[in-house]
Motif scaffolding. Structure first.
Motif, PDB file in Angstrom:
ATOM      1  N   PHE A  98       0.660  -1.118  -0.029  1.00 25.09           N
ATOM      2  CA  PHE A  98       0.060  -0.085   0.160  1.00 25.09           C
ATOM      3  C   PHE A  98       0.849   1.372  -0.131  1.00 25.09           C
ATOM      4  N   ASN A  99       2.149   1.352   1.015  1.00 24.59           N
ATOM      5  CA  ASN A  99       2.749   2.468   0.957  1.00 24.59           C
ATOM      6  C   ASN A  99       3.373   2.595  -0.259  1.00 24.59           C
ATOM      7  N   ASN A 100       4.023   1.693  -1.001  1.00 29.14           N
ATOM      8  CA  ASN A 100       4.602   1.624  -2.419  1.00 29.14           C
ATOM      9  C   ASN A 100       3.721   2.285  -3.617  1.00 29.14           C
ATOM     10  N   SER A 101       2.394   1.791  -3.260  1.00 33.76           N
ATOM     11  CA  SER A 101       1.309   2.100  -4.366  1.00 33.76           C
ATOM     12  C   SER A 101       1.069   3.691  -4.516  1.00 33.76           C
ATOM     13  N   ILE A 102       1.681   4.532  -3.456  1.00 32.17           N
ATOM     14  CA  ILE A 102       1.231   5.946  -3.076  1.00 32.17           C
ATOM     15  C   ILE A 102       2.533   6.666  -3.217  1.00 32.17           C
ATOM     16  N   THR A 103       3.514   5.973  -2.398  1.00 30.90           N
ATOM     17  CA  THR A 103       4.904   7.130  -2.454  1.00 30.90           C
ATOM     18  C   THR A 103       5.670   6.732  -3.717  1.00 30.90           C
ATOM     19  N   LEU A 104       5.323   5.810  -4.466  1.00 36.43           N
ATOM     20  CA  LEU A 104       6.178   5.525  -5.734  1.00 36.43           C
ATOM     21  C   LEU A 104       5.324   5.847  -6.862  1.00 36.43           C
ATOM     22  N   TYR A 105       5.778   6.776  -7.724  1.00 31.13           N
ATOM     23  CA  TYR A 105       4.603   7.121  -8.758  1.00 31.13           C
ATOM     24  C   TYR A 105       5.276   7.162 -10.281  1.00 31.13           C
ATOM     25  N   ASN A 106       4.709   7.183 -11.202  1.00 28.36           N
ATOM     26  CA  ASN A 106       5.367   6.807 -12.566  1.00 28.36           C
ATOM     27  C   ASN A 106       6.106   8.324 -13.034  1.00 28.36           C
ATOM     28  N   SER A 107       7.198   8.349 -12.280  1.00 23.47           N
ATOM     29  CA  SER A 107       8.011   9.646 -12.795  1.00 23.47           C
ATOM     30  C   SER A 107       8.571   9.624 -14.185  1.00 23.47           C
ATOM     31  N   GLY A 108       8.591   8.363 -14.614  1.00 22.81           N
ATOM     32  CA  GLY A 108       9.710   8.126 -15.842  1.00 22.81           C
ATOM     33  C   GLY A 108       8.875   7.904 -17.184  1.00 22.81           C
ATOM     34  N   ASN A 109       8.072   6.654 -17.142  1.00 16.12           N
ATOM     35  CA  ASN A 109       7.477   6.195 -18.324  1.00 16.12           C
ATOM     36  C   ASN A 109       5.943   7.191 -18.649  1.00 16.12           C
ATOM     37  N   PHE A 110       5.545   7.508 -17.586  1.00 11.63           N
ATOM     38  CA  PHE A 110       4.262   8.585 -17.922  1.00 11.63           C
ATOM     39  C   PHE A 110       4.640  10.000 -17.703  1.00 11.63           C
ATOM     40  N   CYS A 111       5.516  10.387 -16.787  1.00  5.43           N
ATOM     41  CA  CYS A 111       5.588  11.694 -16.630  1.00  5.43           C
ATOM     42  C   CYS A 111       6.753  12.585 -17.534  1.00  5.43           C
ATOM     43  N   LEU A 112       7.631  11.795 -17.929  1.00  2.99           N
ATOM     44  CA  LEU A 112       8.773  12.371 -19.030  1.00  2.99           C
ATOM     45  C   LEU A 112       8.049  12.656 -20.267  1.00  2.99           C
ATOM     46  N   PRO A 113       7.185  11.757 -20.875  1.00  2.00           N
ATOM     47  CA  PRO A 113       6.395  11.848 -22.155  1.00  2.00           C
ATOM     48  C   PRO A 113       5.420  13.050 -22.247  1.00  2.00           C
ATOM     49  N   LEU A 114       4.799  12.839 -20.853  1.00  2.00           N
ATOM     50  CA  LEU A 114       3.754  14.267 -20.521  1.00  2.00           C
ATOM     51  C   LEU A 114       4.519  15.548 -20.403  1.00  2.00           C
ATOM     52  N   VAL A 115       5.644  15.818 -19.897  1.00  2.00           N
ATOM     53  CA  VAL A 115       6.385  16.862 -19.563  1.00  2.00           C
ATOM     54  C   VAL A 115       6.770  17.391 -21.161  1.00  2.00           C
ATOM     55  N   GLN A 116       7.371  16.246 -21.885  1.00  2.00           N
ATOM     56  CA  GLN A 116       7.715  16.688 -23.304  1.00  2.00           C
ATOM     57  C   GLN A 116       6.745  17.125 -24.195  1.00  2.00           C
ATOM     58  N   ILE A 117       5.669  16.389 -24.200  1.00  2.00           N
ATOM     59  CA  ILE A 117       4.509  16.945 -24.981  1.00  2.00           C
ATOM     60  C   ILE A 117       3.740  18.385 -24.434  1.00  2.00           C
ATOM     61  N   LEU A 118       3.740  18.455 -23.185  1.00  2.00           N
ATOM     62  CA  LEU A 118       3.269  19.676 -22.592  1.00  2.00           C
ATOM     63  C   LEU A 118       4.018  20.740 -22.642  1.00  2.00           C
ATOM     64  N   TYR A 119       5.422  20.701 -22.410  1.00  2.00           N
ATOM     65  CA  TYR A 119       6.193  21.947 -22.727  1.00  2.00           C
ATOM     66  C   TYR A 119       7.027  21.949 -23.911  1.00  2.00           C
ATOM     67  N   ASN A 120       7.537  21.061 -24.420  1.00  2.00           N
ATOM     68  CA  ASN A 120       8.458  20.772 -25.514  1.00  2.00           C
ATOM     69  C   ASN A 120       9.512  21.773 -25.216  1.00  2.00           C
ATOM     70  N   ASN A 121      10.245  21.547 -23.946  1.00  2.00           N
ATOM     71  CA  ASN A 121      11.113  22.719 -23.591  1.00  2.00           C
ATOM     72  C   ASN A 121      12.295  21.529 -22.910  1.00  2.00           C
ATOM     73  N   PRO A 122      13.496  21.843 -23.320  1.00  2.00           N
ATOM     74  CA  PRO A 122      14.644  20.765 -22.526  1.00  2.00           C
ATOM     75  C   PRO A 122      14.815  21.188 -21.272  1.00  2.00           C
ATOM     76  N   LEU A 123      14.667  22.557 -20.752  1.00  2.00           N
ATOM     77  CA  LEU A 123      14.631  22.684 -19.522  1.00  2.00           C
ATOM     78  C   LEU A 123      13.430  22.182 -18.618  1.00  2.00           C
ATOM     79  N   ALA A 124      12.206  22.036 -19.168  1.00  2.00           N
ATOM     80  CA  ALA A 124      11.110  21.344 -18.506  1.00  2.00           C
ATOM     81  C   ALA A 124      11.509  19.803 -18.145  1.00  2.00           C
TER      82      ALA A 124
END
Length: 306
Positions: A98-124
């Protein structure tokens, strides 16, 4: 309302179309996920990390605040999980998953593509990579320690982290930039080309991994997990960026990232250490599906407003 629909159709829908393609192809062909994961981990992601860290300069004060924000959010969520587990009287195995399901989130497979599409900015991308690095450390230390129930300690978890090339790419890129050593253009172009494959490969890989999860929304603890992961987490993140004085794109990414669904790694850890893998699989699957709406809402509320 029109802006909400615009975000859903133009930012979130393209992400989920690629996830769905990975899901369908996996179901139809039952291809082996491992080679794709290896290519992503050892080639594509290191290339993206190298280029992002070499080309983009993150203000030191912003980087420190982002790291501090990620660490504090992790601690707050962990404490909240402990309290919830105590109240609901979960056993040790269930509590760890239960702890891991909440504290560990998809910062790679989900967030990286999301940030790339949303901002299209190397700094982001660089900002998200800093967040992802903190999450990687958390996964390979506290995450492993939590589900292993004493089989591995935090030191061994740290050693696991150093087996992947991500940390080395960051160090090398920062060293080259600090020493003002120019990377040969053929190498830099190759790295750029490889890094550009991150979005489709990561999302297809995520879809394939989701295809292996069980779908039976019958566990009440899944409801609690998803609610904390997708609703409570971004609220805490929003309050914290205000307290830390984060502003602009960095603040937006910190909040949006905190709204991401449960990390697939939580399933892998649960399977490896036999720590309620059925619950972990459902938490990942349903949090990813529901995040189509909740992440859209978070983007709608914070984008351009921090």
């Amino acid at each position: 309302m029109n802006y909400f629909i615009f975000i859903l159709i133009n930012i979130i829908l393209p992400i989920f179309i690629q996830i769905l393609l990975g899901y369908i192809v996996k179901k139809v062909t039952n291809f082996n996920n491992k080679p794709l994961a290896v290519i992503q981990l050892y080639i594509i992601l290191p290339a993206l990390l190298f280029v992002s860290m070499y080309d983009t300069k993150i203000d030191k004060s912003i980087a420190i605040k982002i790291i501090l924000h990620s660490v504090i959010i992790f601690v707050l969520l962990y404490i909240l999980c402990v309290v919830v587990c105590k109240i609901l009287k979960y056993d040790k195995v269930t509590a760890s998953s239960f702890n891991n399901s909440i504290t560990l989130y998809n910062s790679g497979n989900f967030c990286l593509p999301l940030v790339q599409i949303l901002y299209n900015n190397p700094l982001a991308v660089s900002i998200q990579i800093v967040i992802m690095t903190v999450q990687s450390i958390a996964t390979n230390t506290i995450g492993i320690y939590s589900v292993s129930a004493g089989k591995k300690n935090a030191k061994q978890g740290m050693l696991e982290m150093f087996k992947v090339p991500m940390i080395y790419c960051i160090v090398i890129a920062l060293a080259l930039r600090g020493l003002e050593i120019k990377v040969a253009m053929p190498i830099l172009n190759a790295m750029n080309s490889l890094g550009s494959a991150m979005v489709p490969v990561a999302l297809i890989s995520l879809g394939a991994q989701l295809a292996e999860t069980k779908c039976s929304f019958k566990m009440p603890k899944v409801y609690f997990s998803i609610f904390i992961r997708l609703i409570i987490s971004p609220i805490l993140a929003y309050v914290l960026v205000l307290l830390l004085g984060l502003r602009g794109m960095a603040a937006e990414i910190a909040v949006i990232s905190s709204a991401a669904p449960t990390a697939v790694n939580s399933v892998l850890l649960a399977i490896q250490y036999d720590s309620d893998p059925e619950f972990a699989s459902q938490a990942v699957f349903f949090s990813t599906i529901i995040s189509a709406i909740t992440v859209t809402l978070v983007i709608f509320l914070v984008f351009g407003r921090l």
